[in-house]
Design a protein around this motif. Sequence first.
Motif, PDB file in Angstrom:
ATOM      1  N   UNK A   1      -8.584   4.602  -2.706  1.00  0.00           N
ATOM      2  CA  UNK A   1      -8.183   5.744  -1.924  1.00  0.00           C
ATOM      3  C   UNK A   1      -6.993   6.366  -2.220  1.00  0.00           C
ATOM      4  N   UNK A   2      -6.028   5.277  -2.294  1.00  0.00           N
ATOM      5  CA  UNK A   2      -4.768   6.039  -2.630  1.00  0.00           C
ATOM      6  C   UNK A   2      -4.638   6.744  -3.952  1.00  0.00           C
ATOM      7  N   UNK A   3      -5.129   6.262  -4.976  1.00  0.00           N
ATOM      8  CA  UNK A   3      -5.294   6.729  -6.311  1.00  0.00           C
ATOM      9  C   UNK A   3      -5.933   8.161  -6.436  1.00  0.00           C
ATOM     10  N   UNK A   4      -6.852   8.532  -5.499  1.00  0.00           N
ATOM     11  CA  UNK A   4      -7.749   9.607  -5.124  1.00  0.00           C
ATOM     12  C   UNK A   4      -6.684  10.446  -4.552  1.00  0.00           C
TER      13      UNK A   4
ATOM     14  N   UNK B   1      -3.149  15.218  -5.241  1.00  0.00           N
ATOM     15  CA  UNK B   1      -1.802  15.956  -4.625  1.00  0.00           C
ATOM     16  C   UNK B   1      -0.758  16.210  -5.829  1.00  0.00           C
ATOM     17  N   UNK B   2      -1.210  15.721  -7.087  1.00  0.00           N
ATOM     18  CA  UNK B   2      -0.606  16.143  -8.164  1.00  0.00           C
ATOM     19  C   UNK B   2       0.090  17.226  -8.483  1.00  0.00           C
ATOM     20  N   UNK B   3       1.330  17.666  -8.565  1.00  0.00           N
ATOM     21  CA  UNK B   3       1.855  18.761  -8.612  1.00  0.00           C
ATOM     22  C   UNK B   3       2.085  19.807  -7.452  1.00  0.00           C
TER      23      UNK B   3
ATOM     24  N   UNK C   1       0.748  -1.377   0.069  1.00  0.00           N
ATOM     25  CA  UNK C   1       0.004  -0.206   0.049  1.00  0.00           C
ATOM     26  C   UNK C   1       0.853   1.215   0.075  1.00  0.00           C
ATOM     27  N   UNK C   2       2.089   1.098   0.703  1.00  0.00           N
ATOM     28  CA  UNK C   2       2.745   2.175   0.924  1.00  0.00           C
ATOM     29  C   UNK C   2       3.176   2.659  -0.734  1.00  0.00           C
ATOM     30  N   UNK C   3       3.430   1.760  -1.516  1.00  0.00           N
ATOM     31  CA  UNK C   3       4.084   1.952  -2.762  1.00  0.00           C
ATOM     32  C   UNK C   3       3.132   2.530  -3.587  1.00  0.00           C
ATOM     33  N   UNK C   4       1.786   2.355  -3.146  1.00  0.00           N
ATOM     34  CA  UNK C   4       0.446   3.264  -4.183  1.00  0.00           C
ATOM     35  C   UNK C   4       0.332   4.738  -3.868  1.00  0.00           C
TER      36      UNK C   4
END
Length: 455
Positions: free
Chosen positions: A418-421, A426-428, A316-319
């Motif tokens: 959830x991590x994908x969201x 957080x992008x940028x 999960x941390x890797x996601x």
Amino acid sequence: MESGYPATGSDGDRADAASREIDALLARIPKGIDLSLDRIERLLHDLGDPQEKLPPVIHIAGTNGKGSASAFCRAMLEAAGYAVHVHTSPHLVRWHERFRIARQGAPGRFVEDATLLEAVRRAVKVNAGQTITIFELLTAVTFLLFAEHPADVAIVEVGLGGRFDATNVLAEPAVALIMPVSLDHQAYLGDRVELIAAEKAGIIKSGRPVVIARQEEDAALDVLTATAARLRAPASVYGQDFFAYEEHGRLVYQDETGLADLPMPRLAGRYQHANAAAAIRALKAAGFDLPAGALEKGLSTVVWPGRMQRLTEGRLVALAPPEAEIWLDGGHNPGAAAVAAAAMGEREERTARPLHLISGMLDTKDAPGYFAAFAGMARHVVTVRIPDNENAVDPVALATDAAEAGLSAEPRDTLDEAFAAIREASAGGPPPRILICGSLYLAGHVLAENGTPPT
């Protein structure tokens, strides 16, 4: 203890015969909470009263902080060379985590599968189909295991409440330790903090030492101290008889014997200072005069999975977004949320990062009250359903609860989503700080999915 029990936590757990046996019992034995001592006393009597054959017991109750106090006590005792049994609940990934068996000259380990299986089957056979709850049965198993394996001390954590909790068959504990009391499990313990404190105070025994940790509510403290006085139980009260404070990056513990200059606890959060102090005082009250080196080593090496635990590796941390800071906390009531929020605030003081929550909760909890602690702090909340739990709140409903507390929230079906969201949000921007929170059962699922179960 949260109400309800999780399904088996991982593929590794499914391979354990003891876990399969307990899972099968869940289909036949009541899962719910029915606070009483009659059933457990009857079963223990039929088993030969193993609770009367234990080493000195440190009995711990409280709404929050029981697990931390257990971990501190164990770490400091083992650092001093003592062999320590530990009972906690609920488990995070495997049933075996509830039973840590002492070893001479080495740290204790979770009970071996064959040993647990034999003890469970023996308790079931002796119970002979009579009415019992699963927690009561497993408490009897705890006392069987602890009585039949040598140890210098046993740490026994209350499951729920105190007065009628199955562990409260212990007539003469070396010390009773009562951690912070706040509102939780109101359906069973009462809807006012003084009523809940009265239930916790039920573990205080006549003439036996009691240590009262830091209490946020005067009403709770008044009930606890009055009970100790009525039972003539020698009481040590945080803020009166012992203290802890930070000075020059060190933890200073103080009582009537003087000062101890100690390292900061390894467990995150300033609230752990008072928890550590309560553990030190409890050990002293129980008659364990540990050398300073054992206190130092214990505070520096203590671990308590699922409670403000930093996750640094795993699936999960890797996601997560690159360089994200990820924390896991199983606290599930407003009091626990307040200390988790304070811990996140302390991290923010050191390094500014946007805070995102991933949260799942049970429907027995005060979700709006929980989320209120993070109002003005959390950038966003992603809600998920706790898998394999009939009491899990639907993510859409939980997102509504978070929004009612003033937080931006959205539901997702899985932790991966959830991590994908959070990656998308957080992008940028700067690397986020992520707190996965709201339930010990969610914490257990995260540790299993991440490939980092407790050891």
